[in-house]
Design an enzyme around this catalytic site. Structure first.
Site, PDB file in Angstrom:
ATOM      1  N   HIS A  31       7.167   4.708   0.164  1.00 50.76           N
ATOM      2  CA  HIS A  31       8.277   5.265  -0.620  1.00 50.76           C
ATOM      3  C   HIS A  31       7.766   6.373  -1.555  1.00 50.76           C
ATOM      4  CE1 HIS A  31      10.618   2.073   1.173  1.00 50.76           C
ATOM      5  NE2 HIS A  31       9.627   1.238   0.838  1.00 50.76           N
ATOM      6  N   GLU A  56       9.301  -0.518  -6.094  1.00 52.61           N
ATOM      7  CA  GLU A  56       8.263  -0.654  -5.077  1.00 52.61           C
ATOM      8  C   GLU A  56       7.339   0.552  -5.057  1.00 52.61           C
ATOM      9  OE1 GLU A  56       7.813  -1.395  -0.220  1.00 52.61           O
ATOM     10  OE2 GLU A  56       9.804  -1.181  -1.139  1.00 52.61           O
ATOM     11  N   HIS A 106       3.045  -1.500   1.260  1.00 54.88           N
ATOM     12  CA  HIS A 106       4.409  -1.683   0.767  1.00 54.88           C
ATOM     13  C   HIS A 106       4.501  -2.985  -0.013  1.00 54.88           C
ATOM     14  CE1 HIS A 106       6.690   1.415   3.232  1.00 54.88           C
ATOM     15  NE2 HIS A 106       5.479   1.471   3.752  1.00 54.88           N
ATOM     16  N   GLU A 112       2.641  -5.607   3.754  1.00 54.66           N
ATOM     17  CA  GLU A 112       3.643  -5.952   2.749  1.00 54.66           C
ATOM     18  C   GLU A 112       2.959  -6.874   1.739  1.00 54.66           C
ATOM     19  OE1 GLU A 112       6.594  -4.738   2.559  1.00 54.66           O
ATOM     20  OE2 GLU A 112       7.466  -4.370   4.547  1.00 54.66           O
TER      21      GLU A 112
END
Length: 260
Positions: free
Chosen positions: A11, A25, A78, A143
């Protein structure tokens, strides 16, 4: 050439990623990515980044950047999210398919993160994710815990450096076990050829020989060797160059000895 990796911080910019109670995030991923990259660089990996500041890049742009750089591996970091807050916790890694070096690395990263305290939710195939599908090199998307899990956030904040180390260790151990990382070769010192034009016990005598050489236009210096003073003329990388210089010195009336 060192092994190279593109580290991708998920992101950024106008895309905050998942948000939970003001926590974004994109901020967590950038901080963690930079910390992982620092450790990898300290261990001899050439590290490049898709972003090092709060900017937006599309998933396709990230893949293109890695492809154009020609890196050996792509690692995207992430934080996860679940529709219901505080219902799911843990880490998982995503790859294009369950095979090859990427699969080994994803498993190793998860195992390392489990030692920090995360629940290991496993490695999953996600062939439709652009950063896994469009990259030409092996790619893993990690993640690092659920951003809407208070348990994972507490773990993320209180063990941040351990988490960065766990991811880096997973990378390094995988590459080492695969035989990809090699110990740097000890550089072989280039042989130098020198011409000795005198060996003296007395430094004053050596200095007079040095002066005589320089008066005739030959380079010269004094080198102490054991209890002697050697007068050296020239230093050459190539043997034929040293032999040619030795001939010139002999024609000038000097006694010479070729040494290394």
């Amino acid at each position: 050439m060192p092994y190279s990796m593109m580290l991708d911080s998920g992101h950024g910019g106008s895309d905050p990623g998942a948000v939970y109670r003001g926590r974004r995030e994109k901020d967590d991923t950038l901080r963690l990515t930079l910390a992982v990259g620092e450790i990898l660089q300290e261990n001899g990996i050439e590290v490049l980044y898709t972003r090092t500041t709060d900017v937006y890049l599309s998933p396709y742009e990230r893949a293109v950047e890695a492809n154009q750089a020609g890196v050996d591996f792509f690692l995207s970091i992430h934080r996860n999210s679940y529709p219901t807050d505080n219902e799911v916790m843990g880490v998982e890694s995503l790859i294009y398919d369950l095979s090859g070096l990427k699969y080994q690395m994803a498993q190793e990263i998860n195992e390392q993160l489990e030692t920090v305290g995360f629940v290991d939710l496993g490695v999953k195939a996600r062939p439709n994710l652009v950063v896994l599908k469009r990259t030409r090199m092996p790619a893993v998307l990690v993640e690092a815990g659920f951003i809407n899990s208070d348990t994972d956030n507490e773990l993320f904040d209180s063990n941040f450096q351990d988490i960065a180390q766990a991811i880096a260790t997973g990378v390094l151990d995988t590459l080492e076990n695969a035989g990809v990382l090699k110990e740097p070769e000890t550089p072989v010192e280039q042989t130098k050829y020198r011409i000795q034009v005198g060996l003296f016990r007395n430094r004053n005598n050596a200095a007079r020989q040095q002066e005589a050489l320089e008066d005739r236009g030959f380079p010269a210096y004094i080198d102490q060797w054991k209890q002697y003073y050697r007068v050296i003329s020239g230093e050459y990388d190539m043997l034929d160059e040293a032999v040619a210089a030795q001939r010139r010195l002999k024609r000038a009336g000097f006694e010479t000895l070729l040494i290394q």
